[in-house]
Design an enzyme around this catalytic site. Structure first.
Site, PDB file in Angstrom:
ATOM      1  CE  LYS A  83    -128.138  72.213  59.860  1.00 54.75           C
ATOM      2  NZ  LYS A  83    -127.962  71.966  58.409  1.00 54.75           N
TER       3      LYS A  83
HETATM    4  O1  G3P Z   1    -126.287  69.863  55.878  1.00 51.88           O
HETATM    5  C1  G3P Z   1    -124.959  69.892  56.220  1.00 51.88           C
HETATM    6  C2  G3P Z   1    -124.071  68.889  55.574  1.00 51.88           C
HETATM    7  O2  G3P Z   1    -124.702  67.647  55.544  1.00 51.88           O
HETATM    8  C3  G3P Z   1    -123.491  69.315  54.271  1.00 51.88           C
HETATM    9  O3  G3P Z   1    -122.933  68.258  53.564  1.00 51.88           O
HETATM   10  O4  G3P Z   1    -122.092  67.301  51.459  1.00 51.88           O
HETATM   11  O5  G3P Z   1    -122.269  69.781  51.684  1.00 51.88           O
HETATM   12  O6  G3P Z   1    -120.527  68.505  52.932  1.00 51.88           O
HETATM   13  P1  G3P Z   1    -121.906  68.492  52.345  1.00 51.88           P
END
Ligand code: G3P
Length: 228
Positions: A83
Site C-alpha cells: 500500500k
Molecule cells: O483500510 C482503510 C479504510 O478502510 C479505513 O476505514 O473506517 O478507518 O474510515 P475507516
C-alpha cells in the site's frame, strides 16, 4: 466481487475465514497499532492465514525510502500487496514498484481525479474511502460510481476496492456500482449474514422440529400414520 476484512486482528480473520468467503485482508498503520504487538509477526501471521491478497502499508514519507520499504513488504509473502498513499511521493514510489511487477494498492483516495492517477501508475488496486468521504459531508458512493464508470470507459485494469465501509448497505451499493472488492471491519462483515427473518424462521423450524421429536418419543413406534 471479492470480500476483504479490514483488520489486523488475527482472531477476527480466522473466524470470518471459516465462512469460506474471505478473499483477502487490508491493513493500515492504525489497525496494526491496535494490536500492540511486533509488526512483522502480525503481518506474517495474517499472510499465512489468508490465501488471498493481504495489503501491507508503507510508512516512509519520502519516495526513495518508501520504495525500499515497499520491496521489503512485497518480499514478505506471495500474497503481499504494497500500500502506498495518494501523495506525490506515493505515486513516485508506487510507479517504481509497479514497473518492477510488484502489486500496489493506492490508498487514501477520496476523488475520481486521484483514482485516475492511481490507474495511470499501473496500480493493481485503488482504495477510495467511502465512509470518510461521507464524514466530510460529501457523497462517497457517488465518487465510487464515478470511479467505476471512468475505469470502464478508459479500460483501466486497476481494481476498485471500496474501503471505509460502515454498514451492509455500503457493501450492497458498492456491488451495484461495480466495485471489484469491498473491504470492511469485522462488525460490518458479521452483519452481512444477519437478518431478523432468518433468526425468526430458524427459531420456528427448531421449535417445530423439537415438538415432532417429543411427539415421536411419546408414541408407540410405527403408530403415527403418515400424513395424519
Ligand atoms: O483500510 C482503510 C479504510 O478502510 C479505513 O476505514 O473506517 O478507518 O474510515 P475507516
Amino acid at each position: 466481487m471479492r470480500l476483504f476484512l479490514d483488520t489486523a486482528h488475527i482472531d477476527q480473520i480466522r473466524e470470518i475465514n471459516k465462512w469460506g468467503v474471505l478473499s483477502g485482508v487490508t491493513t493500515n498503520p492504525t489497525l496494526v497499532a491496535k494490536e500492540h504487538d511486533d509488526v512483522e509477526r502480525v503481518w506474517k501471521e495474517i499472510l499465512s492465514e489468508v490465501k488471498g491478497d493481504v495489503s501491507l502499508e508503507t510508512t516512509e514519507p519520502e519516495a526513495g525510502p518508501m520504495y525500499e520499504q515497499g520491496l521489503k513488504l512485497a518480499a514478505m509473502g506471495e500474497n503481499a500487496v504494497v500500500k502506498v498513499p495518494m501523495t506525490p511521493a506515493g505515486l513516485e514510489a508506487g510507479r517504481r514498484l509497479s514497473d518492477e511487477g510488484i502489486r500496489i494498492n493506492v490508498t487514501l483516495v477520496f476523488s475520481p481525479a486521484q483514482a485516475v492517477l492511481a490507474a495511470e501508475i499501473g496500480a493493481y488496486i485503488v482504495s477510495p474511502f467511502i465512509g470518510r468521504i461521507d464524514d466530510a459531508a460529501a457523497d462517497g458512493m457517488h465518487a465510487l460510481r464515478q470511479i467505476c464508470d471512468i475505469y470502464d470507459i478508459q479500460g483501466y485494469e486497476t481494481e476498485v476496492l471500496a474501503a471505509s465501509l460502515r454498514h451492509p448497505m455500503h457493501v450492497v451499493e458498492a456491488a451495484l456500482a461495480g466495485a471489484d472488492i469491498c473491504t470492511m471491519p469485522y462488525d460490518v462483515f458479521s452483519k452481512l449474514v444477519k437478518h431478523p427473518l432468518t433468526d425468526k424462521g430458524l427459531d420456528q423450524f427448531n421449535k417445530d422440529w423439537e415438538s415432532l421429536q417429543k411427539e415421536l418419543r411419546g408414541s408407540v413406534p410405527g403408530s403415527i400414520e403418515k400424513g395424519a
